[in-house]
Design an enzyme around this catalytic site. Structure first.
Site, PDB file in Angstrom:
ATOM      1  N   CYS A 177       0.700  -1.169   0.013  1.00  0.00           N
ATOM      2  CA  CYS A 177      -0.293   0.045  -0.056  1.00  0.00           C
ATOM      3  C   CYS A 177       0.760   1.365  -0.080  1.00  0.00           C
ATOM      4  CB  CYS A 177      -0.902  -0.018   1.290  1.00  0.00           C
ATOM      5  SG  CYS A 177      -2.007  -1.459   1.338  1.00  0.00           S
TER       6      CYS A 177
ATOM      7  N   ARG B  38       1.112   1.710  -5.933  1.00  0.00           N
ATOM      8  CA  ARG B  38       1.560   0.852  -4.945  1.00  0.00           C
ATOM      9  C   ARG B  38       0.025   0.257  -4.337  1.00  0.00           C
ATOM     10  NH1 ARG B  38       6.275   0.863  -2.314  1.00  0.00           N
ATOM     11  NH2 ARG B  38       5.396  -0.491  -0.427  1.00  0.00           N
TER      12      ARG B  38
ATOM     13  N   TRP C 153      -3.626  -1.678  -1.287  1.00  0.00           N
ATOM     14  CA  TRP C 153      -3.952  -2.889  -1.817  1.00  0.00           C
ATOM     15  C   TRP C 153      -4.368  -3.824  -0.887  1.00  0.00           C
ATOM     16  CZ3 TRP C 153      -3.199  -4.588  -6.806  1.00  0.00           C
ATOM     17  CH2 TRP C 153      -2.996  -5.975  -6.954  1.00  0.00           C
TER      18      TRP C 153
ATOM     19  N   ASN D  10       0.909  -0.521   5.930  1.00  0.00           N
ATOM     20  CA  ASN D  10       1.425  -1.196   4.933  1.00  0.00           C
ATOM     21  C   ASN D  10       1.897  -2.526   5.545  1.00  0.00           C
ATOM     22  OD1 ASN D  10       2.065  -2.462   2.288  1.00  0.00           O
ATOM     23  ND2 ASN D  10       4.058  -1.004   2.368  1.00  0.00           N
ATOM     24  N   GLY D  11       1.390  -3.723   5.105  1.00  0.00           N
ATOM     25  CA  GLY D  11       2.189  -4.882   5.750  1.00  0.00           C
ATOM     26  C   GLY D  11       0.799  -5.780   6.274  1.00  0.00           C
TER      27      GLY D  11
ATOM     28  N   GLU E  34       7.981 -21.180 -19.293  1.00  0.00           N
ATOM     29  CA  GLU E  34       7.684 -19.794 -18.775  1.00  0.00           C
ATOM     30  C   GLU E  34       8.942 -19.124 -19.466  1.00  0.00           C
ATOM     31  OE1 GLU E  34       6.503 -16.335 -16.726  1.00  0.00           O
ATOM     32  OE2 GLU E  34       5.626 -18.187 -17.696  1.00  0.00           O
TER      33      GLU E  34
ATOM     34  N   LYS F  51       8.698 -15.590 -21.345  1.00  0.00           N
ATOM     35  CA  LYS F  51       9.175 -14.294 -21.074  1.00  0.00           C
ATOM     36  C   LYS F  51      10.049 -13.568 -22.140  1.00  0.00           C
ATOM     37  CE  LYS F  51       7.440 -13.408 -17.379  1.00  0.00           C
ATOM     38  NZ  LYS F  51       6.312 -13.973 -18.014  1.00  0.00           N
TER      39      LYS F  51
ATOM     40  N   GLU G 170       8.028 -12.331 -24.946  1.00  0.00           N
ATOM     41  CA  GLU G 170       6.942 -11.364 -24.426  1.00  0.00           C
ATOM     42  C   GLU G 170       7.843  -9.985 -24.638  1.00  0.00           C
ATOM     43  OE1 GLU G 170       3.801 -12.529 -21.047  1.00  0.00           O
ATOM     44  OE2 GLU G 170       5.732 -12.473 -20.373  1.00  0.00           O
TER      45      GLU G 170
ATOM     46  N   HIS H 291      12.002 -35.451 -31.887  1.00  0.00           N
ATOM     47  CA  HIS H 291      11.135 -35.622 -32.578  1.00  0.00           C
ATOM     48  C   HIS H 291      10.462 -34.716 -33.613  1.00  0.00           C
ATOM     49  CE1 HIS H 291      10.676 -39.876 -30.704  1.00  0.00           C
ATOM     50  NE2 HIS H 291      10.780 -39.180 -29.649  1.00  0.00           N
TER      51      HIS H 291
ATOM     52  N   LYS I 272      -1.688  -5.956 -19.104  1.00  0.00           N
ATOM     53  CA  LYS I 272      -1.475  -6.665 -18.100  1.00  0.00           C
ATOM     54  C   LYS I 272      -2.763  -7.324 -17.829  1.00  0.00           C
ATOM     55  CE  LYS I 272       0.836  -7.528 -14.356  1.00  0.00           C
ATOM     56  NZ  LYS I 272       1.954  -8.040 -14.214  1.00  0.00           N
TER      57      LYS I 272
END
Length: 589
Positions: free
Chosen positions: A2, A30, A77, A103-104, A469, A473, A476, A492, A584
Site C-alpha cells: 500500500c 502501490r 492494496w 502497509n504490511g 515460462e 518471457k 514477451e 522428434h 497486464k
C-alpha cells in the site's frame, strides 16, 4: 503493498490536503483499491475515505477541502478484507481520537482482535490494521502517554508493517517499521513520512531512511528515532540528499519496474508465505477438497497456466488425477459434480478463466482460486479464495507474481504431503540469494540471446513448466522467437532446425540430470550453443552454465529466467515494462 503518506506542519491550512492528494497520486501504483485521508486540526480528528481510485475518491469525498496541521493519507492494496469503504484506511479507535494507516500484514491480528473485543472494543472493519488504533487506545486507558502507548502497541504485533499513527490534539506523527519501506522527508517548517520517496519529492530531497524495528515520531521541526533496543538514534548521521526525478524515484532507482519487481520477489514471497500461514485453516479445507475430489482441473492462461502445469505434475505424481487446462480451451473438458477446479490468475479478471470456471461451476464443480487481487471477479465466483498478496505489479510481464504463484503452490503441496514447513519458510531467502548470485551471468546470457532469431528452451518433469515460462518471457519482452519442448520430445522434429550456433537453454532442476545430459549432447552434436541452468546437479559440456544449490529448485529458477529475458530486452533497446501488443489483464476473448 500500500502507499502511505504523513505530513506534519507548523501551520494549519488546506494546502496540506492538496499536498496529501498529490502524494497519493504518486503512490497510487502501490495500491488502488481504496483511498483515505485523516487530518488533525484545532477542531479535532477528521477521516474521509472510500473504495475507489485516488481521483474519484478525492472528488467524491471533497478531500482537498480538509484542513489541519497533521495529515495522513493511504492508498490501499487489499490483503485482509475486501476493497470497501469500511475497510479503507485510516482506521480509528472506539472514540475516533486515534487514526492509523498501515502497509504490511499483522499475523496475530485475530488473537489481538479477540482479546480487545473481550475488553469491550468495537471493530468496524475486516482488516488486520484496525487492531493497532485499539491497542493504542487500550494502553492509553491504562495510563500510558501517547508515545508509550504506541510503542506498547507495536511490541504486541507479530508481522510486517510500516505504521503511521496520529492522535487528536497531538502535532506529531508516530511511526514504526518492520520489513516494509518507510522514509522521512525533511522540510522547512514541515516534515514528511511516506512509503516511497516520490510522495514528497516535490517538497524536499533531504531524506532519512527508517530501518527495520525502528520507531519514533515526527514533528514539524524534529525527528525522534529509537532503534530496536530503545536507544536514541543520531539522525544527523543518517540524512542524505537524493538527486532523482519523480519517475526514477517511483522505481526506487531501478531503470524499469520489471527489474524492480524481480528484486521485490523475496519480499513478495515472504508476504505470501506469511499470509498463507495465517490462513492455514482455509488451506487445510482446500487440502480436504483435493483429497476428496474425483479430478482436479487446473485452469490458467499464460504464466498462470505454467504455474498450474507445475501444480498438476506434482499432483499426478502423488496419484491425484489432475488435468492442466489452458483457459481459452476450457470448452474441451467436460466436467462433472465431484470435480475440483483450481483457477489461477494474477489479476483475478482473466476472461477465459472466468468463463471456464462459470461453466464448470454450473456443471457442479467446486472452485478454488489463487489470485493476487482481493475480491476480484474470479475470487468472487470461487468457493475457496486463496490470495498471493504479492502487491501490485506494474510491469506487464509477470515476474514476482509468477514466483509467488509457485510459492503458494509449494506451500499447499507441503501441507498435502505433510512436509515440515521449515523448508518453505526459507523461500524468501532462497529467492534473494539466487538473485544476488546470478544477476551478472544472466545479463551476459541475455545480451547473447538478444542477438538470436530463434531459441529452444528444454526441460523435463517439473523443469518443463519453467522452460515454458522462460520461453514466454523472452518472447514477451525481447521479441525473440522462443519455443519450449519436453527435452525428450526435441528429437522428434524440433532438432531438425538445430545448426551451428543455434541457442538451446536447458532448465535442469536436478531431478533428471542424466536424461537432460543426453539431450544436451544430442543438441551439441548438431552445433547448438548450450546455456544450462542447473540446480543441485551440474550438467557437463554446456557453453554457458548457471549452477545453483537450492532446497526449492523452482524458486531459484524463476528469477533466473526472468532476468535473462529482462537483459535481452534492454540489450535490444526495448521497454520491458510495456511490451507491444500486450496488456497486464486480458479481459476479452
Amino acid at each position: 503493498m500500500c502507499g502511505i503518506i504523513g505530513i506534519v506542519s507548523l501551520k494549519e491550512s488546506k494546502k496540506l490536503a492538496e499536498m496529501t492528494v498529490s502524494a497519493l497520486k504518486r503512490l497510487e501504483y502501490r495500491g488502488y483499491d481504496s483511498v483515505g485521508v485523516a487530518s488533525v486540526s484545532s477542531s479535532g480528528l477528521e477521516i474521509r475515505k472510500a473504495k475507489g481510485k485516488v481521483e474519484e475518491v478525492v472528488l467524491h469525498k471533497k478531500i482537498e477541502e480538509m484542513e489541519g496541521y497533521v495529515f495522513l493519507g493511504h492508498t490501499r492494496w487489499a490483503t485482509h478484507g475486501a476493497p470497501t469503504d469500511y475497510n479503507a484506511h485510516p482506521h480509528t479507535d472506539c472514540n475516533g481520537n486515534i487514526a492509523v494507516v498501515h502497509n504490511g500484514t499483522i499475523k496475530n491480528y485475530k488473537e489481538l482482535r479477540e482479546e480487545l473485543e473481550s475488553l469491550g472494543h468495537k471493530f468496524k472493519s475486516e482488516t488486520d490494521t484496525e487492531v493497532i488504533p485499539h491497542l493504542i487506545e487500550e494502553f492509553m486507558k491504562r495510563g500510558m502517554d501517547p508515545f508509550q502507548a504506541f510503542k506498547s502497541a507495536i511490541k504486541s504485533l507479530d508481522g510486517s508493517y510500516a505504521v503511521l499513527a496520529v492522535i487528536s490534539g497531538e502535532r506529531r506523527i508516530f511511526f514504526a517499521k518492520r520489513d516494509n519501506p518507510l522514509i522521512i522527508g525533511l522540510g522547512e517548517g514541515q516534515n514528511f513520512i511516506a512509503s516511497d520517496i516520490p510522495a514528497f519529492l516535490p517538497y524536499t530531497k533531504r531524506i532519512l531512511v527508517i530501518r527495520d524495528d525502528e520507531l519514533g515520531f515526527v514533528t514539524p521541526e524534529t525527528v525522534y528515532l529509537e532503534d530496536k533496543d530503545g536507544n536514541v538514534v543520531n539522525i544527523k548521521e543518517r540524512i542524505r540528499i537524493v538527486d532523482w526525478d519523480i519517475e526514477t524515484a517511483s522505481k526506487e532507482g531501478y531503470p524499469h519496474f520489471m527489474i524492480k519487481e524481480i528484486h521485490e520477489s523475496p519480499r513478495a514471497v515472504k508476504d505470501t508465505i506469511d499470509s498463507l500461514m495465517s490462513d492455514i485453516d482455509l488451506i487445510e479445507k482446500v487440502i480436504e477438497e483435493i483429497k476428496n475430489a474425483e479430478r482436479i482441473i487446473i485452469i490458467g492462461a499464460g504464466t498462470s497456466y505454467h504455474a498450474g502445469l507445475y501444480f498438476s505434475i506434482e499432483l499426478n505424481r502423488l496419484g491425484i488425477n489432475s488435468i492442466p487446462l489452458i483457459a481459452s480451451e476450457y470448452y474441451n473438458v467436460k466436467n462433472k459434480k465431484g470435480d475440483l477446479v483450481f483457477a489461477i490468475s494474477q489479476s483475478g479478471e482473466t476472461i477465459d478463466v472466468l468463463q471456464g470456471i462459470r461453466m464448470m461451476k454450473n456443471n457442479g464443480a467446486k472452485i478454488v482460486s489463487l489470485t493476487n487481487v482481493i475480491e476480484s471477479a474470479i475470487a468472487r465466483e470461487s468457493d475457496y479464495k486463496i490470495y498471493m498478496r504479492a502487491g501490485p505489479e506494474i510491469g506487464v510481464a509477470a515476474t514476482k507474481t509468477f514466483t509467488t504463484q509457485l510459492a503458494s503452490i509449494l506451500f499447499i503441496l507441503s501441507i498435502l504431503k505433510k512436509d515440515n514447513l521449515k523448508k518453505i519458510e526459507k523461500a524468501p531467502d532462497i529467492v534473494r540469494d539466487t538473485i544476488s548470485q546470478v544477476e551478472g551471468l544472466t545479463k551476459k546470457i541475455g545480451e547473447e540471446l538478444a542477438k538470436k532469431s530463434n531459441i529452444y528452451y528444454l526441460g523435463r518433469g517439473l523443469s518443463l513448466p519453467l522452460a515454458m515460462e522462460g520461453a514466454l518471457k523472452i518472447k514477451e519482452i525481447a521479441y525473440v522467437h522462443a519455443e519450449a519442448y519436453p527435452a525428450g520430445e526435441s528429437k522428434h522434429g524440433p532438432i531438425s532446425l538445430v545448426e551451428k550456433g543455434f541457442p538451446v537453454v536447458i532448465i535442469n532442476d536436478g531431478e533428471m540430470t542424466e536424461l537432460l545430459q543426453n539431450n544436451l549432447m544430442e543438441m551439441k552434436a548438431r552445433g547448438a550453443r548450450i546455456y544450462a541452468i542447473s540446480v543441485n546437479k551440474k550438467m557437463k559440456d554446456a557453453d554457458v552454465g548457471i549452477e545453483l544449490q537450492s532446497e526449492i529448485p523452482a524458486l531459484s529458477i524463476a528469477p533466473v529466467i526472468q532476468l535473462i529475458a529482462y537483459y535481452a530486452a534492454i540489450t535490444k533497446g526495448y521497454d520491458p515494462d510495456k511490451p507491444r501488443n500486450l496488456a497486464k489483464t486480458v479481459t476479452v476473448e
